[in-house]
Scaffold this active site. Sequence first.
Site, PDB file in Angstrom:
ATOM      1  N   ARG A   1       0.862  -1.184   0.000  1.00 38.59           N
ATOM      2  CA  ARG A   1       0.000   0.000   0.000  1.00 38.59           C
ATOM      3  C   ARG A   1       0.899   1.237   0.000  1.00 38.59           C
ATOM      4  O   ARG A   1       1.439   1.634   1.034  1.00 38.59           O
ATOM      5  CB  ARG A   1      -0.889  -0.014   1.245  1.00 38.59           C
ATOM      6  CG  ARG A   1      -2.017   1.009   1.229  1.00 38.59           C
ATOM      7  CD  ARG A   1      -2.592   1.186   2.620  1.00 38.59           C
ATOM      8  NE  ARG A   1      -1.707   2.008   3.444  1.00 38.59           N
ATOM      9  CZ  ARG A   1      -1.556   1.851   4.763  1.00 38.59           C
ATOM     10  NH1 ARG A   1      -2.170   0.887   5.408  1.00 38.59           N
ATOM     11  NH2 ARG A   1      -0.747   2.678   5.429  1.00 38.59           N
TER      12      ARG A   1
ATOM     13  N   TYR B   1       4.159   5.922  11.222  1.00 35.61           N
ATOM     14  CA  TYR B   1       4.494   4.533  11.543  1.00 35.61           C
ATOM     15  C   TYR B   1       5.397   3.861  10.505  1.00 35.61           C
ATOM     16  O   TYR B   1       5.733   2.689  10.650  1.00 35.61           O
ATOM     17  CB  TYR B   1       3.213   3.700  11.727  1.00 35.61           C
ATOM     18  CG  TYR B   1       2.224   3.757  10.582  1.00 35.61           C
ATOM     19  CD1 TYR B   1       2.353   2.925   9.470  1.00 35.61           C
ATOM     20  CD2 TYR B   1       1.144   4.633  10.618  1.00 35.61           C
ATOM     21  CE1 TYR B   1       1.444   2.978   8.425  1.00 35.61           C
ATOM     22  CE2 TYR B   1       0.221   4.693   9.583  1.00 35.61           C
ATOM     23  CZ  TYR B   1       0.377   3.859   8.495  1.00 35.61           C
ATOM     24  OH  TYR B   1      -0.537   3.915   7.462  1.00 35.61           O
TER      25      TYR B   1
ATOM     26  N   HIS C   1      -3.588   4.593   4.601  1.00 37.75           N
ATOM     27  CA  HIS C   1      -4.735   3.681   4.689  1.00 37.75           C
ATOM     28  C   HIS C   1      -5.986   4.352   4.134  1.00 37.75           C
ATOM     29  O   HIS C   1      -6.764   3.743   3.412  1.00 37.75           O
ATOM     30  CB  HIS C   1      -4.955   3.269   6.143  1.00 37.75           C
ATOM     31  CG  HIS C   1      -6.193   2.473   6.358  1.00 37.75           C
ATOM     32  ND1 HIS C   1      -6.319   1.157   5.949  1.00 37.75           N
ATOM     33  CD2 HIS C   1      -7.395   2.802   6.906  1.00 37.75           C
ATOM     34  CE1 HIS C   1      -7.520   0.715   6.252  1.00 37.75           C
ATOM     35  NE2 HIS C   1      -8.202   1.692   6.834  1.00 37.75           N
TER      36      HIS C   1
END
Length: 378
Positions: free
Chosen positions: A266, A279, A270
């Site tokens: 990805r 992160y 998100h």
Amino acid sequence: MSSKSANASNTDPLLRAAVSNQKTGQLPEGLSADDLKRMYEGMILIRAYDERQKKLQRSGRIGFCVTSTGEEAAQVGIGQALSDKDWIFGYYRQYGLMIYKGVPITELADHLFGNVGDFAKGRQMPAHYTNRKVNFVSSSSVIGTHLIHAAGAAMAAKYKKDDVVITTYIGDGGTSANDFHSCMTFAGVYKPPLVVFIVNNQYAISQPVSKQCGAETLHSKGVGYGVPAIRVDGNDVIAVYNASREAFARARAGEGPTLIELFTYRVGPHSSSDDPTRYRGNESDEWLSDERDPIARTRQYLKSLELWDEAYEARIWEEAQTKVNEGTTESAKKPEPDWNSLFEDVYAELPPALARQRDELLEKESEFPRQQEGEFPL
């Protein structure tokens, strides 16, 4: 990607065959030159739609969006293998299948705006698409519940002896959900025509796979359920197509379900509400390199077949961006759904108490400002 992950993905015979075809410049079995160009163009259209979504959200024209940059091959490869009668139980990142199957951009944008053209009539969360014309069932905000629906639809197809395949999709994090276990248990026992795709993009929002699952690979979970499973390079559109075609053929022949792990990445957040820099570092840049980006890899393959040149590249990008811009512009002009639609599609006959509430609401409608053409407040 660790060396262990890379080696694990390269053990697949289907994957090795796909890579071999690309290196030797041969056409894959079952695909023509026109098919390959259509697949490449489909991936570009999906990415162009992603770019437009992000701009709409950041400019305040829509409130929320989900993108699938870097996962285009994982959608187009499947879409090429699906028949028009097959059913899709996706989650919020599978909209590329609808784009590849010919759903107009306007219909996808209508859902993002939640306007009068939205098939969900503004009731569903943005990016939770549905489209009856291509058998694309609305996804759920609750992770994994659609897997149960897919298993049930597949059992119905088996009982009715319908020549259809039911496909469903879950992310890497979703394989830890209870409904994944229930779906796979059911599929392993009753052998319906179901193909379950794990889209392993390596992050469940901010949680990497290594912190939410102890299995070395996610497709290995199929063994415990008695379901044949395979791990595929999800950024190789030919490998995805080969694995999907074989799984669909097995399902149509009455040989039961298949679990396919698509190893991909990805690239973006998100969702538009996520900040991936909190992160992970700049690893996403590596996944947009010519060696890993599914579009760049397919471009190199087309070059080897002498099916690509710079003029072709410029033309298809221009066509994709024009189609996306025109579709979203048309959608932005549509008004919000009529208030009366709140009371539709729930009861065959509206109960008296609810009918009174509808009438009271509609009486007060004039007291509230209506959206004007070209304006869409959040």
